[in-house]
Enzyme design. Structure first.
Site, PDB file in Angstrom:
ATOM      1  N   GLN A  72      -4.992  -1.371   9.558  1.00  0.00           N
ATOM      2  CA  GLN A  72      -4.795  -2.753   8.937  1.00  0.00           C
ATOM      3  C   GLN A  72      -5.714  -3.589   9.749  1.00  0.00           C
ATOM      4  O   GLN A  72      -5.118  -4.115  10.924  1.00  0.00           O
ATOM      5  CB  GLN A  72      -3.423  -3.105   8.784  1.00  0.00           C
ATOM      6  CG  GLN A  72      -3.439  -4.437   8.027  1.00  0.00           C
ATOM      7  CD  GLN A  72      -3.850  -4.255   6.507  1.00  0.00           C
ATOM      8  OE1 GLN A  72      -3.710  -3.392   5.825  1.00  0.00           O
ATOM      9  NE2 GLN A  72      -4.415  -5.419   6.211  1.00  0.00           N
ATOM     10  N   LYS A 125       0.987  -1.447  -0.035  1.00  0.00           N
ATOM     11  CA  LYS A 125      -0.087   0.044   0.066  1.00  0.00           C
ATOM     12  C   LYS A 125       0.676   1.224  -0.039  1.00  0.00           C
ATOM     13  O   LYS A 125       0.752   2.217  -0.884  1.00  0.00           O
ATOM     14  CB  LYS A 125      -0.887   0.086   1.265  1.00  0.00           C
ATOM     15  CG  LYS A 125      -1.960  -0.813   1.143  1.00  0.00           C
ATOM     16  CD  LYS A 125      -2.925  -1.190   2.479  1.00  0.00           C
ATOM     17  CE  LYS A 125      -3.894  -2.392   2.052  1.00  0.00           C
ATOM     18  NZ  LYS A 125      -4.528  -2.609   3.225  1.00  0.00           N
ATOM     19  N   ASP A 170     -11.242   2.817   3.833  1.00  0.00           N
ATOM     20  CA  ASP A 170     -11.653   1.206   3.663  1.00  0.00           C
ATOM     21  C   ASP A 170     -13.163   1.084   3.422  1.00  0.00           C
ATOM     22  O   ASP A 170     -13.736   0.179   3.257  1.00  0.00           O
ATOM     23  CB  ASP A 170     -10.929   0.533   4.773  1.00  0.00           C
ATOM     24  CG  ASP A 170     -10.277  -0.388   4.691  1.00  0.00           C
ATOM     25  OD1 ASP A 170      -9.740  -0.617   3.385  1.00  0.00           O
ATOM     26  OD2 ASP A 170      -9.372  -0.913   5.590  1.00  0.00           O
TER      27      ASP A 170
END
Ligand code: NDP
Length: 298
Positions: A99, A55, A122
């Protein structure tokens, strides 16, 4: 021999990253704005470390700023929540991603709820979930959004198509169903309690498999000519490659399915690469919205 068209997620993701990068360059030029994505990684899960590294690299390649906070596995929940609050208040930070999975002493739902919905790249905050299901402009979970982009590219309009989403997780299955519904598909969601699963799958013009069961969907589960999107990523033994070797397979038996479907995503190289590309897209959209700039339609 495969008859189905192979939907090349790797190439599609490269194109999306290029479009994001071009737009980033424009807004940096015009507004002095360099979108910032901040990722928080708690603990040392090996797969998460790889994802976070990828990422970071791809964020920088797209011309954006990447910040990663690495916290010890025993970091108290309160410390993580306080870091999120600081990032919420920091105007230089446009996107926050924690995460997953988190260590078991941390309440995941509390953490996701603490993220500013406008920085929730997200798309897991309950406000973005609600916006998605009510057809309002939302930050949308990256994996299902990547699937949708590939489907729209393949079909043009999805209106009236019969879609079956296999899997009902908050991360993939449910948002995938909402996205397809918003495109006027007739959507069914199947899961571990679904009766006559194979027959339900055979009704679908679009079959999205997100179950985490290696090669579970067989060729005769698929309607001839259907389009199959395989979200699954399963690491299985590959004795044909040598002792102890592993390989990645999807939730769909690719060899069987590709002789029945009209198009299919491979694993690897299908849905997987789209996820980070869509994360970059979400970060760009979030940065634009926070700064009163028209968000790009990509
Ligand atoms: P979850 O484990 O959270 O959800 C799996 C879903 O599949 C559940 O709804 C479960 O039903 C259903 N299911 C499990 N077994 C069966 C069965 N035998 N028959 C019917 N339904 C079943 O997984 P995720 O949604 O997080 O992930 C799904 C897959 O996608 C995994 O392989 C994962 O690695 C992959 N993935 C890939 C990503 C990418 O970037 N390409 C990103 C995220 C995930 P129930 O709810 O009834 O238990």
């Amino acid at each position: 021999m495969s008859d189905a068209k192979i939907i090349d997620g790797k190439a599609f993701a490269a194109g999306l990253r290029e479009r994001v990068g071009a737009k980033v360059a424009k807004i940096t030029d015009a507004h002095g704005l360099k979108p910032n994505l901040t990722v928080i990684l708690v603990g040392e899960d090996p797969a998460s470390q790889v994802y976070v590294r990828n990422k970071g690299t791809q964020t920088v390649e797209a011309g954006m700023e990447s910040v990663t906070h690495r916290l010890d596995a025993d970091t108290p929940e309160a410390t993580l929540l306080s870091m999120i609050k600081t990032l919420n208040d920091d105007k230089a930070c446009n996107g926050i991603l924690v995460q997953l999975p988190l260590p078991s002493h941390i309440d995941e739902s509390k953490v996701l709820a603490a993220i500013d919905p406008d920085k929730d790249v997200d798309g897991f905050h309950i406000l973005n979930v609600g916006r998605l299901w009510t057809g309002q402009s939302a930050l949308v979970p990256c994996t299902p959004y990547g699937c949708l982009l590939m489907l729209k590219d393949h079909f043009g309009s999805l209106s009236g198509k019969r879609a079956l989403v296999l899997g009902r997780s908050n991360i993939v299955g449910k948002p995938m169903a909402a996205l397809l519904l918003n495109e006027s598909c007739t959507v069914s969601i199947a899961h571990s309690r679904t009766e006559d699963l194979e027959a339900r799958c055979r009704e679908a013009d679009i079959l999205v498999a997100a179950v985490g069961r290696p090669e579970m969907v067989k060729g005769d589960w698929i309607k001839p000519g259907a389009v199959v999107i395989d979200v699954g990523i399963n690491r299985v033994d590959a004795p044909e490659k040598g002792e102890g070797k592993k390989k990645l397979v999807g939730d769909v038996d690719f060899a069987q399915a590709s002789s029945v479907a009209s198009a299919i995503t491979p694993v690897p190289g299908g849905v997987g690469p789209m996820t980070i590309a869509c994360l970059l897209r979400n970060t760009l959209v979030a940065a634009c919205r926070q700064n009163g700039i028209d968000a790009p339609d990509i």
